[in-house]
Enzyme design. Structure first.
Site, PDB file in Angstrom:
ATOM      1  N   PHE A 124       1.025  -1.074   0.041  1.00  0.00           N
ATOM      2  CA  PHE A 124      -0.007  -0.291   0.141  1.00  0.00           C
ATOM      3  C   PHE A 124       0.964   1.151   0.065  1.00  0.00           C
ATOM      4  O   PHE A 124       1.709   1.321   0.705  1.00  0.00           O
ATOM      5  CB  PHE A 124      -0.972  -0.045   1.122  1.00  0.00           C
ATOM      6  CG  PHE A 124      -2.111   0.826   1.367  1.00  0.00           C
ATOM      7  CD1 PHE A 124      -3.284   0.934   0.301  1.00  0.00           C
ATOM      8  CD2 PHE A 124      -2.067   1.949   1.975  1.00  0.00           C
ATOM      9  CE1 PHE A 124      -4.224   1.843   0.519  1.00  0.00           C
ATOM     10  CE2 PHE A 124      -2.766   3.129   1.956  1.00  0.00           C
ATOM     11  CZ  PHE A 124      -4.064   2.905   1.234  1.00  0.00           C
ATOM     12  N   ASP A 194       1.501  -5.152   8.354  1.00  0.00           N
ATOM     13  CA  ASP A 194       0.375  -4.282   8.273  1.00  0.00           C
ATOM     14  C   ASP A 194      -1.112  -5.131   8.118  1.00  0.00           C
ATOM     15  O   ASP A 194      -1.129  -6.120   7.158  1.00  0.00           O
ATOM     16  CB  ASP A 194       0.620  -3.445   7.090  1.00  0.00           C
ATOM     17  CG  ASP A 194      -0.697  -2.214   7.012  1.00  0.00           C
ATOM     18  OD1 ASP A 194      -1.650  -2.760   7.560  1.00  0.00           O
ATOM     19  OD2 ASP A 194      -0.342  -1.146   6.480  1.00  0.00           O
ATOM     20  N   TYR A 219     -10.950   1.491  10.796  1.00  0.00           N
ATOM     21  CA  TYR A 219     -12.274   1.907  10.324  1.00  0.00           C
ATOM     22  C   TYR A 219     -12.732   0.924   9.147  1.00  0.00           C
ATOM     23  O   TYR A 219     -13.594   1.443   8.628  1.00  0.00           O
ATOM     24  CB  TYR A 219     -12.078   3.334   9.798  1.00  0.00           C
ATOM     25  CG  TYR A 219     -10.879   3.535   8.977  1.00  0.00           C
ATOM     26  CD1 TYR A 219     -10.508   3.315   7.654  1.00  0.00           C
ATOM     27  CD2 TYR A 219      -9.628   4.149   9.494  1.00  0.00           C
ATOM     28  CE1 TYR A 219      -9.709   3.481   6.948  1.00  0.00           C
ATOM     29  CE2 TYR A 219      -8.517   4.437   8.902  1.00  0.00           C
ATOM     30  CZ  TYR A 219      -8.405   4.163   7.580  1.00  0.00           C
ATOM     31  OH  TYR A 219      -7.313   4.348   6.694  1.00  0.00           O
ATOM     32  N   LYS A 220     -11.741  -0.212   8.908  1.00  0.00           N
ATOM     33  CA  LYS A 220     -12.301  -0.835   7.769  1.00  0.00           C
ATOM     34  C   LYS A 220     -13.105  -1.987   8.530  1.00  0.00           C
ATOM     35  O   LYS A 220     -14.247  -1.703   8.951  1.00  0.00           O
ATOM     36  CB  LYS A 220     -10.993  -1.620   6.969  1.00  0.00           C
ATOM     37  CG  LYS A 220     -10.179  -0.276   6.349  1.00  0.00           C
ATOM     38  CD  LYS A 220      -8.895  -0.726   5.722  1.00  0.00           C
ATOM     39  CE  LYS A 220      -8.220   0.636   4.956  1.00  0.00           C
ATOM     40  NZ  LYS A 220      -7.029   0.467   4.702  1.00  0.00           N
ATOM     41  N   ARG A 367     -13.430  -3.535  -6.715  1.00  0.00           N
ATOM     42  CA  ARG A 367     -13.123  -4.371  -5.466  1.00  0.00           C
ATOM     43  C   ARG A 367     -14.399  -4.425  -4.632  1.00  0.00           C
ATOM     44  O   ARG A 367     -15.212  -3.733  -4.676  1.00  0.00           O
ATOM     45  CB  ARG A 367     -11.952  -3.622  -4.621  1.00  0.00           C
ATOM     46  CG  ARG A 367     -10.849  -3.234  -4.970  1.00  0.00           C
ATOM     47  CD  ARG A 367      -9.906  -2.986  -3.609  1.00  0.00           C
ATOM     48  NE  ARG A 367     -10.391  -1.928  -2.893  1.00  0.00           N
ATOM     49  CZ  ARG A 367      -9.955  -1.356  -1.696  1.00  0.00           C
ATOM     50  NH1 ARG A 367      -8.791  -1.956  -1.374  1.00  0.00           N
ATOM     51  NH2 ARG A 367     -10.501  -0.290  -1.261  1.00  0.00           N
TER      52      ARG A 367
HETATM   53  C1  LIG Z   1      -6.129   1.367   4.446  1.00  0.00           C
HETATM   54  C2  LIG Z   1      -4.663   1.276   4.795  1.00  0.00           C
HETATM   55  C3  LIG Z   1      -3.745   2.106   5.442  1.00  0.00           C
HETATM   56  C4  LIG Z   1      -4.261   3.195   5.977  1.00  0.00           C
HETATM   57  O1  LIG Z   1      -3.502   3.967   6.735  1.00  0.00           O
HETATM   58  P1  LIG Z   1      -4.126   5.354   7.312  1.00  0.00           P
HETATM   59  O2  LIG Z   1      -2.954   6.036   8.016  1.00  0.00           O
HETATM   60  O3  LIG Z   1      -5.353   5.031   8.208  1.00  0.00           O
HETATM   61  O4  LIG Z   1      -4.530   6.397   6.395  1.00  0.00           O
HETATM   62  C5  LIG Z   1      -2.705   1.698   5.537  1.00  0.00           C
HETATM   63  N1  LIG Z   1      -1.922   0.740   4.969  1.00  0.00           N
HETATM   64  C6  LIG Z   1      -2.760  -0.155   4.549  1.00  0.00           C
HETATM   65  C7  LIG Z   1      -2.318  -1.625   3.840  1.00  0.00           C
HETATM   66  C8  LIG Z   1      -4.076  -0.042   4.162  1.00  0.00           C
HETATM   67  O5  LIG Z   1      -4.846  -0.955   3.524  1.00  0.00           O
END
Ligand SMILES: *Cc1c(COP(=O)(O)O)cnc(C)c1O
Length: 408
Positions: A124, A194, A219-220, A367
């Site tokens: 990501f 992660d 939040y996911k 997705r």
């Molecule tokens: C959604 C996501 C994030 C989000 O990071 P934020 O700091 O909350 O914006 C980080 N890593 C991955 C792999 C994600 O899918």
């Protein structure tokens, strides 16, 4: 596979009673819990209480009287069983990006003689950016990104930290975290995971994986609400040595001594930095209630069943109009399936207009996330019916579906 089969699968679903805990409009099929989870029913009333009574009336007294000061610790205790950790190995606060910075810096400090942070080149974007920002602080540190199937071979005695995301945000492919962690440890590197697309949906077991550190979003799949505080994990074996680069007073052993010298708190809590975000952390605490007594293995089994149902139905009903961009074998993907289509953005918009909500990732992916607590097999069936119709009628090709929004 038909609708009756899906209804039968729902009837024997051990998580069937959890859907009632969520606010979902009739007729809406929400397949984007991997980006923003659904609102649990009791969160609004809880937030109202926190704002009106605890803040409005209690004021500063509420840090003690309403337990605000212990809020991050209470939430950590709720997240810990979902990631296979003990409560004092988890800390809640900040964002995933900031937490990744903190744990990468800490992991690297435990391997000071090495100079490579290794990741895969599909990770990501924020994960890459954060690591590059850490490397830019100097001392010869470098970020090395290789293809996912080249990671194991790229592990050598220069690697200080291997940092990877468990489930790929585009393809939904799930990596074998235990095997890669063991490979990292064999060359003396630290392993950082992660869990943004895993916790609350899959069988995450940080102890069994033998992970050193981890980070993730709430939040996911954890339904904590937009921008909800993130969490991090510090394996017990590092509790006395791990050092956060953001030595905030809330990570101090005794913040209200106001001492002039830093003394880190025990456990993962030393990675807390500033004052907790009380409103959003209170929302998250309430949002986690539907996960009570749910094991990660149960979530994983439901996610596999949902994604298998989706893949089967798409194969049956959509012909070669779309291409599966996720692994076909359920054990090799997360709670997500991506489909490839040359007009993926417009297709996503056309589905949203018909109350089937997924999202788009460039260049050509639609997705779909299958949150195990509230998505039913019958929803999967109905979503594929809509998808097949939108494809057959080319409904996606209307001008309004091609207009670009900022968030895709
Ligand atoms: C959604 C996501 C994030 C989000 O990071 P934020 O700091 O909350 O914006 C980080 N890593 C991955 C792999 C994600 O899918």
């Amino acid at each position: 596979m038909d609708r009756t089969v899906c209804l039968e699968l729902d009837a024997s679903d051990p998580l069937a009673d959890r859907r009632g805990a969520f606010t979902l409009a009739d007729g809406l099929v929400y397949l984007d819990g991997n980006s923003l989870g659904v609102l649990p029913r009791t969160v609004a009333a809880r937030l109202d209480e926190v704002v009106v009574r605890e803040w409005g009336e209690g004021l500063i007294r509420s840090w003690n009287a309403a337990g605000w000061v212990d809020l991050p610790r209470r939430v950590a205790a709720r997240i810990a069983p979902l990631v296979g950790a003990d409560a004092d190995e988890v800390a809640v606060g900040d964002s995933t990006s900031v937490n990744l910075f903190k744990v990468l810096a800490a992991a690297r400090r435990l391997r000071p003689e090495r100079r490579v942070l290794l990741t895969d080149d599909t990770n990501f974007p924020t994960d890459r950016y954060v690591a590059e920002g850490l490397a830019a602080l100097g001392d010869g540190l470098e970020v090395r990104a290789v293809a996912p199937d080249a990671v194991a071979a790229a592990l050598d005695d220069e690697v200080a930290v291997l940092f990877l995301t468990h489930v790929d945000y585009r393809s939904g492919a799930r990596t074998d975290a235990a095997t890669l962690t063991a490979a990292a440890h064999r060359v003396g590197a630290m392993a950082v995971w992660d869990l943004a697309h895993s916790t609350g949906a899959l069988d995450v077991d940080l102890h069994a994986w033998d992970a050193d550190f981890a980070v993730g979003c709430s939040y996911k799949y954890l339904n904590g609400g937009p921008g909800a505080p993130a969490y991090l994990y510090v394996a017990r074996r590092w509790h006395t040595q791990a050092d956060t680069p953001v030595r905030g007073w809330f990570g101090h052993a005794r913040p209200f001594d106001f001492g002039t010298t830093y003394a880190p708190a025990d456990g993962a809590e030393r990675f807390l930095a500033g004052t907790p975000h009380v409103l959003s952390t209170a929302a998250l605490e309430e949002a986690l209630a539907p996960f009570a007594d749910v094991s990660p293995a149960t979530l994983d089994a439901k996610a596999r069943s949902l994604t298998d149902t989706f893949v089967t139905l798409v194969t049956e009903r959509c012909g070669d109009e779309v291409e599966l961009a996720s692994p076909r074998e359920a054990a090799r993907r997360g709670a997500q399936v991506s489909l490839r289509h040359p007009h993926a953005y417009a297709l996503t918009q056309a589905l949203i207009a018909r109350d089937v909500i997924g999202d788009h990732r460039p260049p050509d992916l639609v997705r779909f996330g299958f949150a195990p607590l509230y998505v039913r097999h019958v929803d999967v069936h109905d979503a594929v019916e809509v998808l097949a119709d939108v494809l057959a009628t080319r409904a996606w090709d209307r001008p309004e579906h091609h207009r670009r929004n900022t968030v895709t």
